[in-house]
Design an enzyme around this catalytic site. Sequence first.
Site, mmCIF file in Angstrom:
data_model
loop_
_atom_site.group_PDB
_atom_site.id
_atom_site.type_symbol
_atom_site.label_atom_id
_atom_site.label_comp_id
_atom_site.label_asym_id
_atom_site.label_seq_id
_atom_site.Cartn_x
_atom_site.Cartn_y
_atom_site.Cartn_z
ATOM 1 N N PHE A 46 0.824 -1.194 0.000
ATOM 2 C CA PHE A 46 0.000 0.000 0.000
ATOM 3 C C PHE A 46 0.871 1.262 0.000
ATOM 4 O O PHE A 46 1.719 1.405 -0.858
ATOM 5 C CB PHE A 46 -1.007 -0.047 1.158
ATOM 6 C CG PHE A 46 -2.076 -1.103 0.952
ATOM 7 C CD1 PHE A 46 -3.069 -0.919 -0.009
ATOM 8 C CD2 PHE A 46 -2.080 -2.278 1.690
ATOM 9 C CE1 PHE A 46 -4.048 -1.896 -0.223
ATOM 10 C CE2 PHE A 46 -3.052 -3.255 1.482
ATOM 11 C CZ PHE A 46 -4.035 -3.061 0.526
ATOM 12 N N SER A 47 0.699 2.168 0.963
ATOM 13 C CA SER A 47 1.359 3.475 0.844
ATOM 14 C C SER A 47 2.841 3.480 1.155
ATOM 15 O O SER A 47 3.483 4.522 1.010
ATOM 16 C CB SER A 47 0.634 4.499 1.716
ATOM 17 O OG SER A 47 -0.624 4.795 1.156
ATOM 18 N N VAL A 48 3.412 2.358 1.539
ATOM 19 C CA VAL A 48 4.877 2.257 1.503
ATOM 20 C C VAL A 48 5.346 2.490 0.070
ATOM 21 O O VAL A 48 6.465 2.954 -0.175
ATOM 22 C CB VAL A 48 5.348 0.905 2.062
ATOM 23 C CG1 VAL A 48 6.845 0.707 1.860
ATOM 24 C CG2 VAL A 48 5.009 0.788 3.552
ATOM 25 N N LYS B 237 4.466 4.843 -1.746
ATOM 26 C CA LYS B 237 4.759 6.273 -1.869
ATOM 27 C C LYS B 237 6.213 6.566 -1.525
ATOM 28 O O LYS B 237 6.895 7.336 -2.205
ATOM 29 C CB LYS B 237 3.837 7.073 -0.940
ATOM 30 C CG LYS B 237 2.357 7.033 -1.294
ATOM 31 C CD LYS B 237 1.546 7.773 -0.269
ATOM 32 C CE LYS B 237 0.078 7.914 -0.660
ATOM 33 N NZ LYS B 237 -0.648 6.624 -0.732
#
Length: 400
Positions: free
Chosen positions: A114-116, A118
């Site tokens: 997921f937002s890792v 980013k």
Amino acid sequence: MTQTRLMQAFPPDADHQVTLANWRLPPFSRWAFHHVREVLPTANIAGGGAGVALRRSERKIAQVAFQGADGKEWNIGRLLSETFTDGFVLLQRGRVLAEWYDAGQTPDSPHIVFSVSKSISGTLAGILVDRGQLDPDAPVTRYIPEAAGSAYGDCTVRHVLDMTVSIDFEENYLDPHGVFGRYRLATGWNPLPEGTKPTDLRGFLVTLKRAQRAHGSLFHYVSPNSDLLGWILERASGVPYAQLLSEAIWKPMGAEQDAYVTVDRLGAPRSAGGICVTLRDLARFGEMMRLRGLVDGRQVVPGGWVDDITQNGDPKPWQISEAGKLFAPKGRYRSKWYIMGYPSGAYCAAGIHGQWIYVDPAADMVIAKQSSQPLPVDVPMDTLLLAGFDALGRWLEKTA
């Protein structure tokens, strides 16, 4: 029996079919999060083959004790079993001290982070800056002229990197009907309702409108910013995102396995949240960051970019935000990384449903954790995990 054990992973069958409508929901997520390629279209991120070997020096960590925010006593063993952990690895100076799997996750299973994603994208940006292909102070429209007239029409790449774009968008993971629901449809992560016209990610991004505040004034967490960053990286480099990440980081880093990233119906990558990697390669990435971008003496990510992440950036937009008040109130957010403001100098990458890279420079420690927490955002659980991570760092400092 813990709640984790009650929600065992399972392969899809006639009674438990994982679909586009339920893949992020428990109990389906315990299987789907490390089988994303069987649910969504993806682009491959080639690895380095055999990979840089991780040395091992096993230590017993289950009984390491710490106090939660509620004043109750915990230990690491209980923390892992009660936070829906699918995989956990602890490194110190590059050595594996502990490695733990559950719910069908294996060392060879790419798991969505997921937002890792980013933080991985923000790190990749530093390589293009070093090459002279990307200027973080340039307007977004230098690279994406299609963004003119949108929220991104008068902001800079730095605003995108630091989540300080003034944009009329709320990151509400549980709202299926508002702007976030339309975003999920555009990414291809939700099934298209019957009679609804198909959309695409990049077409959606340029429809987003500006808020009234000034760019740069407030940290406002918006996943579309990081999907836009992936588009910027492609335009700046002239190379598709998955290929760029493979050639610039995944292969030079010595990744053991291929990774992959989900793509929309037109092939645009979800650089904000769709990267899927094995646990050990996630830990390798964290170790590379701890070493200022070095892998076996080779500079993969510019050391100056890592220094900029850990040392620079304006703390005020973060600290006055609602997120900053709840999470690391003395911290900062820089190039998609959270700087915790702890005495240890810790910084981290975090994703919904419990995905983490946590780097503690004082303890020479890296933690990688992949999970399938039922709620996308669970502040009490995240706070508990951070207390446990900090306790491991302090324990390693004392027992080194």
